[in-house]
Write an enzyme that holds these catalytic residues in place. Structure first.
Site, PDB file in Angstrom:
ATOM      1  N   HIS A   1      35.140 -22.713 -12.140  1.00 27.92           N
ATOM      2  CA  HIS A   1      36.398 -23.607 -12.872  1.00 27.92           C
ATOM      3  C   HIS A   1      36.753 -23.078 -13.813  1.00 27.92           C
ATOM      4  CE1 HIS A   1      36.858 -26.637  -9.269  1.00 27.92           C
ATOM      5  NE2 HIS A   1      34.866 -27.428 -10.215  1.00 27.92           N
TER       6      HIS A   1
ATOM      7  N   GLU B   1      37.170 -26.925  -5.359  1.00 25.26           N
ATOM      8  CA  GLU B   1      36.373 -26.978  -5.539  1.00 25.26           C
ATOM      9  C   GLU B   1      35.967 -25.722  -4.099  1.00 25.26           C
ATOM     10  OE1 GLU B   1      34.753 -29.137  -7.562  1.00 25.26           O
ATOM     11  OE2 GLU B   1      36.002 -29.393  -7.783  1.00 25.26           O
TER      12      GLU B   1
ATOM     13  N   HIS C   1      29.078 -23.418 -11.477  1.00 23.68           N
ATOM     14  CA  HIS C   1      29.680 -24.140 -10.550  1.00 23.68           C
ATOM     15  C   HIS C   1      31.155 -24.780 -11.355  1.00 23.68           C
ATOM     16  CE1 HIS C   1      32.169 -26.744  -7.887  1.00 23.68           C
ATOM     17  NE2 HIS C   1      33.027 -27.699  -9.208  1.00 23.68           N
ATOM     18  N   GLU C   2      30.503 -25.238 -12.521  1.00 21.44           N
ATOM     19  CA  GLU C   2      30.980 -25.505 -13.658  1.00 21.44           C
ATOM     20  C   GLU C   2      31.954 -24.360 -14.530  1.00 21.44           C
ATOM     21  OE1 GLU C   2      32.769 -28.478 -13.495  1.00 21.44           O
ATOM     22  OE2 GLU C   2      31.501 -28.962 -12.745  1.00 21.44           O
TER      23      GLU C   2
END
Length: 290
Positions: free
Chosen positions: A148, A224, A144-145
């Protein structure tokens, strides 16, 4: 207390630098005897709005390390650190970005990514997250990071923040000028801005700033969802990301410093849902399942 003091000191330093720059460029002289110089005002607003946003972006990585006490892994000292480095390296390669710095910090379950560019970034996870999740779930949080970073979310959010900051500063001073002119319409002796201008600008900065925060928070929530989808693509399945979010929903999530709150895996909300930087976890899970 350290985080609060750093946040305040950083913002004061940024405003001081921008104020000096505005004086040197002469764009702070937008109030003239003939009225508002809209060109100078727009230049002043853009300098303050974009300048503050981009300075914060370029300082984001060192500030994040200092404020969280994150320790960058230079040479893995145990199997967990080696696994973290190998996992982030594999995910970064798949996402097409440079290898981020990987760090661990003491705290409740959370993680964040920050940095000025895709190839100069930082991924940090808390000890609480490592202790509370399975490897598959931690891997999903890392993905997820990394997503980003691959999406360029830090830069995009900075640009949006710069635009809304510019409009807040610009519009607040226009409203302040006209209110001041109305209040002093029968006063032919006074020159320069009066108390009406100062008070109106302060009030408008606050009101317009709240509206701007709603816009920025909305975009933050959308990114997100995109990062969740990006994690599913990196992992080849949404299953682990869903499991990680479910686990987060049952944990006491760590609060990050204000300057990086929107970069965390969760949290960073405001008093109302419109000001929250993250969507509800159940909405994120539903989006992944659909």
């Amino acid at each position: 207390m350290k985080r609060v003091l750093l946040f305040l000191a950083t913002n004061l330093a940024i405003m001081l630098v921008l104020g000096i720059t505005a004086s040197l460029l002469g764009v702070n002289k937008f109030l003239t005897a003939n009225g508002l110089n809209l060109g100078a005002l727009l230049a002043f607003a853009a300098l303050m709005g974009f300048g503050g946003a981009f300075i914060s972006l370029f300082l984001s990585k060192p500030i994040a390390k200092w404020s969280t006490g994150a320790r960058v892994i230079d040479q893995p000292s145990n199997s967990t650190e080696l696994w973290l480095m190998d996992t982030v390296a594999r995910q970064a390669k798949k996402a097409g970005i440079g290898m981020p710095e990987v760090a661990i910090y003491e705290g409740e379950p959370n993680a964040f990514a920050t940095g000025a560019t895709k190839n100069s970034s930082l991924v940090a996870v808390s000890t609480g997250l490592l202790q509370s999740m399975t490897k598959e779930e931690v891997e999903a949080v890392l993905a997820h990071e990394v997503a980003h970073i691959a999406n360029g979310d830090m830069v995009t959010l900075t640009l949006i923040q710069g635009v809304v900051n510019t409009f807040v500063i610009f519009l607040a001073r226009i409203v302040g000028y006209f209110v001041d002119q109305f209040l002093r319409r029968n006063d032919e002796e006074s020159s320069g801005p009066g108390i009406g201008y100062t008070v109106t600008v302060i009030v408008c900065d606050i009101l317009f700033g709240i509206l701007a925060s709603i816009i920025v928070a909305w975009f933050s929530r959308q990114r997100e969802y995109r990062a969740d989808r990006g994690a599913a693509q990196i992992l080849g399945t949404p299953r682990n990301m869903i499991a990680a979010l479910q686990r987060l929903g049952g944990l006491s999530q760590g609060e990050l410093p204000k300057n990086i709150a929107a970069s965390g895996i969760s949290g960073g909300g405001g008093l109302m849902s419109l000001l929250s930087s993250h969507p509800p976890i159940e909405d994120r899970i539903a989006a992944l399942r659909s």
